[in-house]
Design a protein around this motif. Structure first.
Motif, PDB file in Angstrom:
ATOM      1  N   ALA A 129     -33.386  13.672   7.140  1.00 39.38           N
ATOM      2  CA  ALA A 129     -33.527  14.901   6.008  1.00 39.38           C
ATOM      3  C   ALA A 129     -33.627  16.208   6.841  1.00 39.38           C
ATOM      4  O   ALA A 129     -33.116  17.189   6.495  1.00 39.38           O
ATOM      5  CB  ALA A 129     -34.603  14.777   5.335  1.00 39.38           C
ATOM      6  N   PRO A 182     -29.175  16.745   6.256  1.00 41.26           N
ATOM      7  CA  PRO A 182     -29.626  16.759   4.948  1.00 41.26           C
ATOM      8  C   PRO A 182     -28.453  16.378   4.071  1.00 41.26           C
ATOM      9  O   PRO A 182     -28.824  15.789   3.029  1.00 41.26           O
ATOM     10  CB  PRO A 182     -30.238  18.025   4.606  1.00 41.26           C
ATOM     11  CG  PRO A 182     -29.877  18.896   5.793  1.00 41.26           C
ATOM     12  CD  PRO A 182     -29.518  18.093   7.210  1.00 41.26           C
ATOM     13  N   ARG A 184     -29.337  13.152   1.470  1.00 40.63           N
ATOM     14  CA  ARG A 184     -29.335  13.392  -0.109  1.00 40.63           C
ATOM     15  C   ARG A 184     -28.249  12.516  -0.939  1.00 40.63           C
ATOM     16  O   ARG A 184     -28.310  12.424  -2.208  1.00 40.63           O
ATOM     17  CB  ARG A 184     -29.144  14.690  -0.325  1.00 40.63           C
ATOM     18  CG  ARG A 184     -27.722  15.450  -0.315  1.00 40.63           C
ATOM     19  CD  ARG A 184     -27.515  16.649  -0.879  1.00 40.63           C
ATOM     20  NE  ARG A 184     -28.300  17.696  -0.341  1.00 40.63           N
ATOM     21  CZ  ARG A 184     -27.899  18.661   0.631  1.00 40.63           C
ATOM     22  NH1 ARG A 184     -26.786  18.814   0.757  1.00 40.63           N
ATOM     23  NH2 ARG A 184     -28.833  19.602   1.134  1.00 40.63           N
ATOM     24  N   GLY A 189     -23.134  14.690  -3.059  1.00 41.68           N
ATOM     25  CA  GLY A 189     -24.680  15.049  -3.133  1.00 41.68           C
ATOM     26  C   GLY A 189     -24.942  16.112  -4.031  1.00 41.68           C
ATOM     27  O   GLY A 189     -26.274  16.461  -3.996  1.00 41.68           O
TER      28      GLY A 189
END
Length: 413
Positions: free
Chosen positions: A202, A206, A210, A258
């Motif tokens: 993350a 990221p 996600r 995402g």
């Protein structure tokens, strides 16, 4: 002065694996003594020397003291009074903290041989937390040694390092180096799953993190979860022994999913454009090499069209080739097709499925490139055509070649 083989060469020898590089640690010596013995200095941050005959690296035994944030925040101490055990204690994992004397005797003060037998990745000491690169290295070793587990206490330290913000201070070049090496391991999914479990994904990627929990249409993706799909794609790329640009393209091909608005899930219309935009940010942030970045962008933009190319006519197929710059860069187009095959086979129950679009588009490119453009241009000039009209003549010739190839393929089929 004594010298010992250390690190990966010892580990791999005990595992019965081949190893190419042999690193040595020298105990009881000064830099001047190494120079006097004919060694050539190469270390900038700490004393490392090359053997005058073999060229193998010899580092003076050293200890490190934390002096700042990140993996560069260390003060190095190398002197004759540093013992072999002191040097091994500063290493990341017990399986990498063994040494071997020149007569083959093992020196194992931290239980590395035991952890090799038990198939465990375990940190050597609390000093593990001082270098955030070790979070990435443990994840990479998990991708290499697929039957090894991570010791619970080591995973706890990795999570602690993330929570304390140590991972935030990693420099982009080092992050990319570890990601690139992890992508090339036997089961790259394990690297990203462990980074996700520790919380590091993350922070570092990221855009990938996600993707877990994002649904996809079950008709096309029996595994449904986008993150699960991505891991299947990466492992398919490893099984097919794909080169690094292809594996990175696989990693980034679906990033846009995402950011699909929740109200339209599980459909992901337009995710290709979002993926390209996100990939550009990742590549800039991590300083990804151009060969990886450029292929990844083309794959993210065009993989859906490649999958659907069996529905295309000759003109649409030529436009696809042109968007992919396949006529000028056929080698990269071949990599794109391999990445698309990994995407198609990275789905639950479809790991061994055939992928006809790859063979079809390989043939389409052969037909299009088989045109003698010089001859077509000369004929166009003879008819009095100039400028863009000559290019249009070449285009028509390529479309006709593709149409003829498709017709012949239908007859054979």
């Amino acid at each position: 002065m004594q010298r010992f083989i250390v690190g990966g060469a010892v580990r791999d020898r005990l595992l019965g694996l081949p190893h190419t590089d042999t690193d040595w640690v020298v105990v009881g010596a000064t830099p001047q003594q190494m120079l006097d013995a004919g060694f050539r200095p190469v270390g900038a941050d700490f004393p490392v020397f090359l053997h005058p005959d073999t060229g193998e690296e010899h580092a003076l035994a050293r200890t490190e003291r934390k002096s700042g944030r990140g993996y560069r925040g260390f003060t190095v101490y190398a002197a004759p009074d540093v013992t072999l055990e002191d040097d091994l204690r500063r290493r990341d994992l017990t399986i990498n903290a063994m040494a071997m004397r020149e007569d083959g005797t093992l020196v194992d003060p931290w239980g590395g041989e035991r952890d090799l037998r038990q198939r465990v990745l375990r940190h050597v000491s609390p000093a593990f937390t001082e270098d955030p690169v070790r979070v990435l290295r443990v994840a990479r070793f998990a991708a290499r040694f697929t039957d090894f587990s991570v010791a619970p206490e080591t995973l706890a330290l990795m999570r602690h390092m993330v929570a304390e913000g140590e991972v935030d201070h990693l420099v982009p070049e080092r992050v990319w180096q570890e990601f690139a090496r992890g992508l090339m391991e036997v089961k790259p999914s394990r690297m990203f799953e462990l980074l996700r479990d520790s919380g590091a994904l993350a922070v570092l990627l990221p855009e990938v993190d996600r993707l877990w929990g994002v649904p996809q249409p079950e008709a096309h993706h029996p595994e449904i979860d986008t993150g699960v799909h991505l891991m299947l794609v990466l492992d398919c790329a490893a099984r097919l022994q794909a080169p690094l640009p292809v594996r990175f393209a696989c990693l980034g091909h679906d990033l846009g999913k995402g950011e699909t608005p929740a109200e339209v899930l599980p459909r992901h219309l337009g995710h290709e454009g979002r993926s390209v935009k996100l990939l550009q940010g990742v590549c800039e942030r991590l300083k990804v090499p151009n060969d990886c970045a450029h292929l990844a962008e083309v794959v993210a933009r065009e993989h859906g069209n490649v999958h659907r190319s069996g529905e295309f006519g000759a003109k649409a197929l030529l436009r696809l080739l042109e968007r992919c710059d396949a006529l000028r860069r056929p080698e990269r187009f071949e990599q794109l097709l391999l990445a698309c095959e990994c995407d198609a086979r990275g789905r639950a129950g479809r790991e061994d499925a055939d992928y006809p679009p790859r063979r079809r588009l390989q043939a389409v490119l052969r037909w299009a490139r088989g045109i003698d453009t010089r001859a077509v241009s000369s004929q166009a000039l003879a008819r009095g055509l100039t400028g863009p009209a000559i290019g249009e003549a070449v285009q028509r010739a390529r479309v006709e070649a593709i149409e003829a190839g498709l017709a012949a393929a239908r007859q054979v089929g």
